[in-house]
Scaffold this motif. Structure first.
Motif, PDB file in Angstrom:
ATOM      1  N   GLN A   1       0.805  -1.202   0.041  1.00  0.00           N
ATOM      2  CA  GLN A   1      -0.143   0.008  -0.027  1.00  0.00           C
ATOM      3  C   GLN A   1       0.835   1.258  -0.187  1.00  0.00           C
ATOM      4  O   GLN A   1       0.562   2.333  -0.904  1.00  0.00           O
ATOM      5  CB  GLN A   1      -0.941   0.140   1.334  1.00  0.00           C
ATOM      6  CG  GLN A   1      -2.003  -1.050   1.047  1.00  0.00           C
ATOM      7  CD  GLN A   1      -2.981  -0.662  -0.287  1.00  0.00           C
ATOM      8  OE1 GLN A   1      -3.491   0.542  -0.042  1.00  0.00           O
ATOM      9  NE2 GLN A   1      -3.006  -1.491  -1.017  1.00  0.00           N
ATOM     10  N   PHE A   2       1.950   1.344   0.727  1.00  0.00           N
ATOM     11  CA  PHE A   2       2.866   2.428   0.728  1.00  0.00           C
ATOM     12  C   PHE A   2       3.389   2.648  -0.530  1.00  0.00           C
ATOM     13  O   PHE A   2       3.420   3.711  -1.261  1.00  0.00           O
ATOM     14  CB  PHE A   2       4.173   2.125   1.544  1.00  0.00           C
ATOM     15  CG  PHE A   2       3.870   2.136   3.291  1.00  0.00           C
ATOM     16  CD1 PHE A   2       2.798   2.650   3.509  1.00  0.00           C
ATOM     17  CD2 PHE A   2       4.484   1.593   4.063  1.00  0.00           C
ATOM     18  CE1 PHE A   2       2.114   2.980   4.900  1.00  0.00           C
ATOM     19  CE2 PHE A   2       4.420   1.736   5.519  1.00  0.00           C
ATOM     20  CZ  PHE A   2       3.274   2.300   5.712  1.00  0.00           C
ATOM     21  N   VAL A   3       3.670   1.695  -1.279  1.00  0.00           N
ATOM     22  CA  VAL A   3       4.251   1.929  -2.860  1.00  0.00           C
ATOM     23  C   VAL A   3       3.040   2.291  -3.758  1.00  0.00           C
ATOM     24  O   VAL A   3       3.356   3.168  -4.308  1.00  0.00           O
ATOM     25  CB  VAL A   3       4.810   0.397  -3.378  1.00  0.00           C
ATOM     26  CG1 VAL A   3       4.976   0.485  -4.835  1.00  0.00           C
ATOM     27  CG2 VAL A   3       5.943  -0.083  -2.675  1.00  0.00           C
ATOM     28  N   ALA A   4       1.863   1.591  -3.605  1.00  0.00           N
ATOM     29  CA  ALA A   4       0.720   2.212  -4.278  1.00  0.00           C
ATOM     30  C   ALA A   4       0.211   3.372  -4.113  1.00  0.00           C
ATOM     31  O   ALA A   4       0.013   4.248  -5.047  1.00  0.00           O
ATOM     32  CB  ALA A   4      -0.478   1.199  -4.239  1.00  0.00           C
ATOM     33  N   GLN A   5       0.583   3.918  -2.962  1.00  0.00           N
ATOM     34  CA  GLN A   5       0.236   5.237  -2.521  1.00  0.00           C
ATOM     35  C   GLN A   5       1.362   6.462  -2.789  1.00  0.00           C
ATOM     36  O   GLN A   5       1.247   7.535  -2.386  1.00  0.00           O
ATOM     37  CB  GLN A   5      -0.193   5.723  -1.083  1.00  0.00           C
ATOM     38  CG  GLN A   5      -1.538   4.674  -0.892  1.00  0.00           C
ATOM     39  CD  GLN A   5      -2.018   4.507   0.701  1.00  0.00           C
ATOM     40  OE1 GLN A   5      -1.509   5.250   1.264  1.00  0.00           O
ATOM     41  NE2 GLN A   5      -2.755   3.623   0.916  1.00  0.00           N
ATOM     42  N   ASN A   6       2.427   5.822  -3.453  1.00  0.00           N
ATOM     43  CA  ASN A   6       3.674   6.627  -3.824  1.00  0.00           C
ATOM     44  C   ASN A   6       4.106   7.328  -2.537  1.00  0.00           C
ATOM     45  O   ASN A   6       4.825   8.358  -2.411  1.00  0.00           O
ATOM     46  CB  ASN A   6       3.336   7.788  -4.656  1.00  0.00           C
ATOM     47  CG  ASN A   6       2.779   7.204  -6.199  1.00  0.00           C
ATOM     48  OD1 ASN A   6       3.475   6.534  -6.532  1.00  0.00           O
ATOM     49  ND2 ASN A   6       1.525   7.954  -6.495  1.00  0.00           N
ATOM     50  N   ARG A   7       4.337   6.335  -1.334  1.00  0.00           N
ATOM     51  CA  ARG A   7       4.959   7.071  -0.006  1.00  0.00           C
ATOM     52  C   ARG A   7       6.383   6.736   0.172  1.00  0.00           C
ATOM     53  O   ARG A   7       6.623   6.747   1.070  1.00  0.00           O
ATOM     54  CB  ARG A   7       3.936   6.693   0.922  1.00  0.00           C
ATOM     55  CG  ARG A   7       2.726   7.097   0.852  1.00  0.00           C
ATOM     56  CD  ARG A   7       1.859   6.781   2.353  1.00  0.00           C
ATOM     57  NE  ARG A   7       0.446   7.189   2.311  1.00  0.00           N
ATOM     58  CZ  ARG A   7       0.050   8.516   2.222  1.00  0.00           C
ATOM     59  NH1 ARG A   7       0.753   9.298   2.550  1.00  0.00           N
ATOM     60  NH2 ARG A   7      -1.382   8.720   2.074  1.00  0.00           N
ATOM     61  N   MET A   8       6.958   5.797  -1.035  1.00  0.00           N
ATOM     62  CA  MET A   8       8.371   5.674  -0.795  1.00  0.00           C
ATOM     63  C   MET A   8       9.344   6.575  -1.553  1.00  0.00           C
ATOM     64  O   MET A   8      10.312   6.729  -1.219  1.00  0.00           O
ATOM     65  CB  MET A   8       8.393   4.106  -1.721  1.00  0.00           C
ATOM     66  CG  MET A   8       7.542   3.008  -0.846  1.00  0.00           C
ATOM     67  SD  MET A   8       8.436   2.546   0.680  1.00  0.00           S
ATOM     68  CE  MET A   8       7.800   0.951   0.833  1.00  0.00           C
ATOM     69  N   LYS A   9       8.805   7.318  -2.623  1.00  0.00           N
ATOM     70  CA  LYS A   9       9.560   8.433  -3.263  1.00  0.00           C
ATOM     71  C   LYS A   9       8.766   9.449  -3.599  1.00  0.00           C
ATOM     72  O   LYS A   9       7.539   9.525  -3.614  1.00  0.00           O
ATOM     73  CB  LYS A   9      10.109   7.816  -4.563  1.00  0.00           C
ATOM     74  CG  LYS A   9      10.872   6.282  -4.540  1.00  0.00           C
ATOM     75  CD  LYS A   9      12.111   6.653  -4.072  1.00  0.00           C
ATOM     76  CE  LYS A   9      13.154   7.516  -5.192  1.00  0.00           C
ATOM     77  NZ  LYS A   9      14.412   7.425  -4.789  1.00  0.00           N
ATOM     78  N   LEU A  10       9.747  10.600  -3.514  1.00  0.00           N
ATOM     79  CA  LEU A  10       9.053  12.041  -4.061  1.00  0.00           C
ATOM     80  C   LEU A  10       8.438  11.954  -5.222  1.00  0.00           C
ATOM     81  O   LEU A  10       8.871  10.969  -6.196  1.00  0.00           O
ATOM     82  CB  LEU A  10       9.913  13.119  -3.840  1.00  0.00           C
ATOM     83  CG  LEU A  10      10.601  13.463  -2.536  1.00  0.00           C
ATOM     84  CD1 LEU A  10      11.793  14.275  -2.789  1.00  0.00           C
ATOM     85  CD2 LEU A  10       9.468  14.252  -1.822  1.00  0.00           C
ATOM     86  N   PRO A  11       7.254  12.647  -5.268  1.00  0.00           N
ATOM     87  CA  PRO A  11       6.556  12.764  -6.743  1.00  0.00           C
ATOM     88  C   PRO A  11       7.557  13.365  -7.719  1.00  0.00           C
ATOM     89  O   PRO A  11       8.224  14.201  -7.551  1.00  0.00           O
ATOM     90  CB  PRO A  11       5.380  13.773  -6.340  1.00  0.00           C
ATOM     91  CG  PRO A  11       5.335  13.694  -4.700  1.00  0.00           C
ATOM     92  CD  PRO A  11       6.489  13.297  -4.167  1.00  0.00           C
ATOM     93  N   GLY A  12       7.423  12.652  -8.884  1.00  0.00           N
ATOM     94  CA  GLY A  12       8.388  13.170  -9.986  1.00  0.00           C
ATOM     95  C   GLY A  12       9.776  12.572 -10.103  1.00  0.00           C
ATOM     96  O   GLY A  12      10.286  12.717 -11.114  1.00  0.00           O
ATOM     97  N   SER A  13      10.070  11.728  -9.105  1.00  0.00           N
ATOM     98  CA  SER A  13      11.277  11.230  -9.194  1.00  0.00           C
ATOM     99  C   SER A  13      11.069   9.841  -9.809  1.00  0.00           C
ATOM    100  O   SER A  13       9.988   9.434 -10.255  1.00  0.00           O
ATOM    101  CB  SER A  13      11.962  10.836  -7.677  1.00  0.00           C
ATOM    102  OG  SER A  13      10.997  10.165  -6.803  1.00  0.00           O
ATOM    103  N   SER A  14      12.141   9.174 -10.110  1.00  0.00           N
ATOM    104  CA  SER A  14      12.151   7.953 -10.871  1.00  0.00           C
ATOM    105  C   SER A  14      11.346   6.882 -10.129  1.00  0.00           C
ATOM    106  O   SER A  14      11.267   6.783  -9.002  1.00  0.00           O
ATOM    107  CB  SER A  14      13.739   7.405 -10.933  1.00  0.00           C
ATOM    108  OG  SER A  14      14.450   7.123  -9.775  1.00  0.00           O
TER     109      SER A  14
END
Length: 460
Positions: free
Chosen positions: A434-447
């Protein structure tokens, strides 16, 4: 467009104007035991204040030609910066806040590495010695203010959050500021910046002149979470364990906003401590909060905690959804409860000496492939040890995501492997997904995020 760089000779601002020959030599030492590489990395991170990145390795490689040198002066010292990022300057002059932070880095690195060597009998595995080290670093940084009533709210949450989540954290900070409360965070962007920014407006409206915006970080994470521009007191602790202890020793309550693995690590650390029998009567207000859209997120966190640690752990926090005023009122009342308790027990307001922290939460955990695979993630142990080992699992994932050494290990040997009791591992895997799906692992716009971990079958 190529970023401009500058060379500069910088005078001290705020702290540490003189060093011994021994300290200077250690800072110049480029060997494994020297402090040069550590100081250079932290200095570069501070010079990137306000620039949002979450890849320490990438930052270091992008500024491979950056250098920092100590220049002794008749009445102190200066720092010579070579190829420093141009955005740290205005019309050729370094921003004052960045200059303060630069010398805070110097102050804390020198002090935290000198103190253990200067104290007779200091042991790195002794709980009292470790707590005293945290105390002395904070006191040396002038974070501890005798006589000041409890007012410091620690805010945890993700660096990679949506604009609406960021705005909500600002709204909460605003309400805290209106009630005269100060803010302490991990000093980076996202949910670490929002409460500080909101509090500045609340303090301005109430004409609070001594509002504090304390950022506590550590060398492994500062490159991925450079100080946000609002931090007016920066502290560099030696490692993540001492950073976490500093939060709970000097803070008087905690607010948790939505986040990823770093936030989960902080939650498990805090709950593992509060579950200790010696802390059962100790007031320490904890609130999980977010927008209405975050209700499912906190349901997931709550379910994970109840499964792993039991309902008693869940009784240590309150979940408040979409109500910044109630969050701030809860914290304000919590400050009063803390003050009453500390006064009755004759304990200091500025440092929570009575809080019992088990050594398992104090001893540094080195995230590497062997240690991650060997984590004891099973139920045949006391609940606080379950929390401690889950905390280490999240700490390893954080290292693989954003810390230079962790990123290199994952690149060289593949993802860290995590194994254990399926009743713990399966919910852990689901939450990470869920963290990955919600983009909580990396900053928006990063790879795109490439997992630094792999869940494997079989017990540890």
């Amino acid at each position: 467009m190529t970023e401009t760089t500058m060379n500069a000779l910088v005078s001290p601002e705020g702290s540490l104007e003189i060093l011994s020959n021994y300290e200077v030599n250690r800072l110049k030492d480029k060997s494994e035991g020297g402090l040069y590489r550590l100081f250079r990395q932290c200095a570069l991170a501070v010079l990137n204040t306000g620039v949002e990145t979450d890849d320490c390795k990438e930052l270091m490689e992008a500024h491979a030609d950056f250098d920092v040198r100590l220049v002794p002066q008749p009445r102190g010292l200066k720092l010579e910066l070579i190829n420093a990022p141009g955005h740290a300057f205005v019309d050729g002059e370094m921003l004052r806040a960045i200059r303060e932070h630069l010398f805070s880095v110097l102050r804390d690195i020198v002090y935290s590495h000198s103190l253990p060597n200067s104290v007779a009998g200091f042991r790195k595995d002794n709980p009292e010695d470790l707590t005293n080290l945290v105390f002395h670093i904070l006191r040396n940084a002038r974070v501890l203010e005798a006589g000041r009533q409890p007012d410091l709210v620690v805010c945890w949450g993700g660096h990679s959050i949506s604009h609406d989540e960021y705005q909500y954290s600002k709204d909460v900070g605003h309400q805290l500021g209106l009630r005269g409360l100060s803010i302490c965070t991990g000093c980076g962007p996202g949910a670490m910046k929002g409460p500080m920014k909101g509090a500045t407006i609340g303090h301005a409206k109430q004409r609070v002149k001594n509002g504090r915006y304390i950022g506590i970080t550590e060398p492994g994470i500062i490159g991925a979470e450079a100080p946000n521009p609002i931090v007016n007191e920066l502290v560099i602790m030696p490692d993540i364990e001492k950073r976490l202890e500093a939060f709970v020793r000097c803070g008087h309550g905690v607010i948790v906003f939505p986040g990823g693995v770093g936030t989960a690590e902080e939650i498990l650390y805090l709950l593992g401590i509060l579950l200790h029998p010696d802390n059962v009567d100790l007031p320490f207000p904890v609130v999980f909060t977010g927008r209405q859209e975050n209700a499912e997120y906190f349901e997931m966190i709550d379910k994970f905690i109840r499964n792993a640690l039991g309902d008693e752990a869940a009784s240590k926090y309150e979940i408040i959804i979409d109500d910044p005023i109630r969050v701030a009122q809860t914290m304000k009342q919590g400050m009063k409860d803390v003050e009453t308790f500390r006064r009755a027990m004759q304990d200091a307001y500025y440092f929570n000496w009575m809080l019992k922290i088990d050594p398992v939460f104090q001893l540094p955990f080195e995230p590497n492939h062997d240690n991650m695979r060997a984590l004891e993630l099973h139920r045949d142990q006391p609940v606080h040890l379950i929390a401690a080992n889950l905390r280490k699992a999240f700490s390893g994932i954080v290292a693989g995501n954003v810390k230079e050494s962790g990123i290199r290990q994952v690149q060289e040997k593949g993802p860290f492997e995590i194994a254990g009791d399926p009743t713990l591992i399966k919910p852990l895997e689901a939450m990470l997904e869920q963290f990955v799906a919600q983009n909580r692992m990396k900053l928006p716009g990063s790879s795109a995020y490439r997992p630094s971990y792999r869940i494997v079958s079989g017990a540890a």
